[in-house]
Design a protein around this motif. Structure first.
Motif, PDB file in Angstrom:
ATOM      1  N   GLY A 189       0.822  -1.206   0.000  1.00  0.00           N
ATOM      2  CA  GLY A 189       0.000   0.000   0.000  1.00  0.00           C
ATOM      3  C   GLY A 189       0.852   1.251   0.000  1.00  0.00           C
ATOM      4  O   GLY A 189       0.592   2.198  -0.739  1.00  0.00           O
ATOM      5  N   ILE A 190       1.890   1.261   0.817  1.00  0.00           N
ATOM      6  CA  ILE A 190       2.730   2.459   0.905  1.00  0.00           C
ATOM      7  C   ILE A 190       3.552   2.639  -0.362  1.00  0.00           C
ATOM      8  O   ILE A 190       3.740   3.749  -0.855  1.00  0.00           O
ATOM      9  N   ARG A 191       3.996   1.520  -0.931  1.00  0.00           N
ATOM     10  CA  ARG A 191       4.760   1.642  -2.183  1.00  0.00           C
ATOM     11  C   ARG A 191       3.893   2.123  -3.344  1.00  0.00           C
ATOM     12  O   ARG A 191       4.406   2.663  -4.316  1.00  0.00           O
ATOM     13  N   LEU A 192       2.593   1.895  -3.250  1.00  0.00           N
ATOM     14  CA  LEU A 192       1.716   2.274  -4.352  1.00  0.00           C
ATOM     15  C   LEU A 192       1.229   3.723  -4.278  1.00  0.00           C
ATOM     16  O   LEU A 192       0.571   4.203  -5.187  1.00  0.00           O
ATOM     17  N   VAL A 193       1.549   4.414  -3.190  1.00  0.00           N
ATOM     18  CA  VAL A 193       1.078   5.800  -3.059  1.00  0.00           C
ATOM     19  C   VAL A 193       1.652   6.649  -4.203  1.00  0.00           C
ATOM     20  O   VAL A 193       2.834   6.569  -4.511  1.00  0.00           O
ATOM     21  N   ASP A 194       0.768   7.408  -4.813  1.00  0.00           N
ATOM     22  CA  ASP A 194       1.097   8.254  -5.965  1.00  0.00           C
ATOM     23  C   ASP A 194       2.353   9.093  -5.710  1.00  0.00           C
ATOM     24  O   ASP A 194       2.422   9.844  -4.741  1.00  0.00           O
ATOM     25  N   ARG A 195       3.337   8.965  -6.595  1.00  0.00           N
ATOM     26  CA  ARG A 195       4.594   9.682  -6.379  1.00  0.00           C
ATOM     27  C   ARG A 195       4.420  11.189  -6.476  1.00  0.00           C
ATOM     28  O   ARG A 195       5.145  11.950  -5.844  1.00  0.00           O
ATOM     29  N   GLU A 196       3.467  11.615  -7.293  1.00  0.00           N
ATOM     30  CA  GLU A 196       3.263  13.057  -7.439  1.00  0.00           C
ATOM     31  C   GLU A 196       2.726  13.674  -6.153  1.00  0.00           C
ATOM     32  O   GLU A 196       3.089  14.791  -5.792  1.00  0.00           O
ATOM     33  N   VAL A 197       1.851  12.928  -5.484  1.00  0.00           N
ATOM     34  CA  VAL A 197       1.317  13.442  -4.224  1.00  0.00           C
ATOM     35  C   VAL A 197       2.434  13.522  -3.186  1.00  0.00           C
ATOM     36  O   VAL A 197       2.525  14.488  -2.419  1.00  0.00           O
TER      37      VAL A 197
END
Lengths: 344, 299
Positions: free
Chosen positions: B187-195
């Motif tokens: 879940g944490i790895r999938l967090v949007d990089r732009e955000v």
């Protein structure tokens, strides 16, 4: 000329491990493709020098891959340079320690992103308040300031909605509100309006120009859209393959493109709507009855004035009405339609 | 000596060497549990109190108040009357067939082991997400935990702590914790990089970024992990009953040894009913969150 707000000096960025190692070769003029082929490193920026005066909109323009997004991310050090200095108000951002950098980002420079980068789990209100929350302000103060900016960007009816419920244009207004809420000196806008429909984009440009007359921020605005660049930029810089091609006022770039690349870029620009008479006027005097064209008149307007008066020449007048130069129909026509070649 | 050549029979280690090796390892572990068993037991003492207290609370409260509390919880998490109705039916069935007490024991066991799994699993998952090196170390460990037959790690736990609630709890947590860890990491790895970049650009510290952006955005995924963990804990309850854990597993174990088919079936069904309730409630909760976040990617 006032001391520049942002001064970038000798900035190089080479992506990939240990970029410093290949820096000398890049300094000696190795190109982007050659560097990639021989060393497997990507050249991001090459010898960028740029000054942004305070309270101006500096547009940085280029096609994709030109390094413009890389450049803007150096100003708040989301990307660290391989070499060079980024001086903001005389302080080198590249040399800041972690805490100082955080303070700089919290209070002095904020950013608007191409794809909004809003936090989907926070309401519009909490998104606008994000920077203030990060600063650690009291919640009543956060609430007060956020409300003001929500109103300023025209979203007071949507404050409790979530970003996912808003259209693209409205989402970017949230992004703009979030960036302005911390009252920074510098606003970094990375293709902020590029993801929007043309009409919405036009509205947002107007909104930005409106806000700017009131707020007088130092704005660095990235775009790949020439019309946008000419419309909102006080100054325009053009990047290509990581290098700076030309910098200047919009009309200088249109009238005297530095090379074929820029010339190609600007060939379809409607110069009559952009260029002002003082750029093409010639010294001299004409008869007193010639139509007066005030300083700052666009070429199209000037041509109309001459043809309405059926005059061959007009006199360009300053604010007091004193004639300071002349401009002929032929000059106007030439400036508007002749294909410009780069000046030798 | 050479009864068989090495290419006919696998050249295994000498029998005596193997016995000696096993003896040495068992002896060392026994020695360890003898000298540290008490200390370790003392460490788990508060946990035992918590578990016993929670079980007593569920057992002593009148049945209707427990049912009410469970329904309220189900509604708050899922916002669905259908799920609440299903919950009521499941618990009435359990109570009517005389399995209320065992069910309460099992529920307290599940609740405490799930809480423990979250308390340990989420931080480990966060550490994994932060560094690829940690991930390469932890992932094979999780693989072992999930594939090792559950009976095998009952042995050292029992050697160390004897039989009872706490060793049972440990066995359940070890068995059930991998999904929380894996899905927190994911879940944490999938967090949007732009955000994340936006949060950096506004000067968020590492902690502000974790608490304000990464965990909330990973939350639906973490909840999916919690759901899996609850399911695995329920499955482990029967096995854990072999080392003295009270609850629905005990009658199941009894019916295996005595061939009571109906008793086994009823208690098995009670476990299934609990599982369905927990699963539907936690999934509905996760889905509700996801719906809210997902919308952000249109526009």
């Amino acid at each position: 000329m006032a001391e520049p707000m942002i001064r970038i000096q000798g900035l190089y960025k080479i992506f990939g491990a240990a970029g410093e190692a290949v820096l000398p070769m890049v300094r000696d003029g190795m190109g982007k493709q050659e560097l990639l082929d021989t060393h497997g490193r990507v050249l991001g920026l090459r010898d960028i020098n740029m000054s942004v005066p305070p309270r101006c909109i500096q547009v940085v323009m280029g096609l994709s891959g030109s390094g413009k997004s890389t450049l803007i991310r150096h100003i708040n050090r989301l990307i660290a340079p391989t070499a060079g200095e980024i001086l903001v108000d005389g302080t080198n951002v590249a040399g800041m320690d972690g805490v100082t950098l955080r303070e700089f980002r919290r209070h002095r420079a904020s950013m608007v992103f191409q794809r909004f980068a809003l936090m989907p789990h926070r309401s519009v209100r909490d998104n606008v308040a994000y920077g203030l929350t990060v600063q650690g302000l009291q919640s009543t103060e956060v609430e007060k300031r956020a409300s003001r900016w929500i109103e300023r960007v025209g979203l007071e009816d949507f404050a409790d909605r979530y970003p996912g419920e808003l259209s693209g244009g409205m989402q970017q207004r949230v992004g703009l509100g979030r960036a302005l809420a911390t009252d920074p000196d510098i606003l970094l806008m990375d293709e902020a309006f590029s993801a929007l429909d043309p009409l919405i984009r036009y509205d947002m440009q107007n909104m930005l120009l409106d806000l700017q007359t009131e707020l007088k921020k130092t704005i660095v605005f990235i775009t790949h859209d020439l019309d946008e660049a000419l419309r909102i930029g006080d100054n325009v810089a053009i990047l290509r393959d990581g290098g700076m091609v030309q910098q200047g006022r919009p009309q200088d770039i249109v009238l005297t493109p530095a090379d074929d690349y820029v010339a190609d870029f600007v060939k379809d620009v409607n110069r009559g709507k952009l260029v002002r008479v003082e750029s093409i006027m010639k010294p001299g005097t004409t008869c007193a009855s010639a139509p007066a064209i005030p300083l700052g008149t666009r070429l199209e307007r000037a041509a109309l004035a001459l043809s309405e008066a059926a005059a061959e020449r007009g006199k360009v007048t300053d604010r007091d009405g004193t004639a300071i130069g002349i401009v002929s129909q032929l000059d106007l026509l030439d400036a508007m339609v002749r294909r410009r070649r780069p000046s030798p | 000596m050479a009864k068989n050549a090495w290419w006919i029979e696998f050249p295994a280690m000498e029998r005596e060497t193997l016995v000696a090796l096993r003896k040495a390892l068992d002896g060392a572990y026994r020695e360890f549990s003898r000298s540290y068993g008490d200390v370790i037991e003392a460490v788990f003492e508060p946990l035992l109190h918590f578990l016993v207290g929670f079980e007593k609370l569920l057992l002593n409260a009148p049945w209707w108040s427990v049912l009410l509390a469970v329904c309220a919880f189900a509604y708050l998490a899922s916002r669905s009357w259908k799920i609440v109705a299903g919950t009521i039916i499941a618990f009435l069935f359990i109570g009517y067939f005389g399995m209320w007490e065992d069910t309460m024991s099992t529920m307290s066991m599940i609740a405490v082991s799930t809480l423990l799994a979250i308390a340990f699993g989420v931080p480990v998952g966060i550490l994994m997400a932060r560094s690829n090196r940690t991930q390469t170390v932890v992932t094979p460990l999780l693989d072992v935990m999930q594939t090792m037959p559950a009976f095998v790690y009952l042995i050292p736990v029992v050697m160390l702590l004897g039989i009872g609630k706490v060793p049972g709890l440990l066995a359940v947590v070890i068995y059930a914790i991998p999904p929380v860890i894996r899905l927190t990491n994911l879940g944490i790895r999938l967090v949007d990089r732009e955000v994340l970049e936006a949060s950096d650009a506004f000067g968020a510290s590492g902690w502000q970024r974790l608490v304000g952006v990464q965990i909330p955005l990973a939350f639906p995924t973490i909840m999916a992990g919690v759901n899996q963990t609850i399911m695995m804990a329920l499955a482990m309850v029967v096995i854990a009953s072999m080392i003295g854990v009270q609850g629905l597993g005990q009658p199941v174990l009894r019916s295996i040894t005595n061939q009571y088919f109906t008793l086994g079936l009823l208690n098995g069904l009670a476990i299934v009913a609990l599982a369905i309730v927990f699963d539907r409630v936690s999934q509905a909760y996760g889905k509700r969150l996801q719906l809210q976040y997902k919308q952000a990617h249109h526009g």
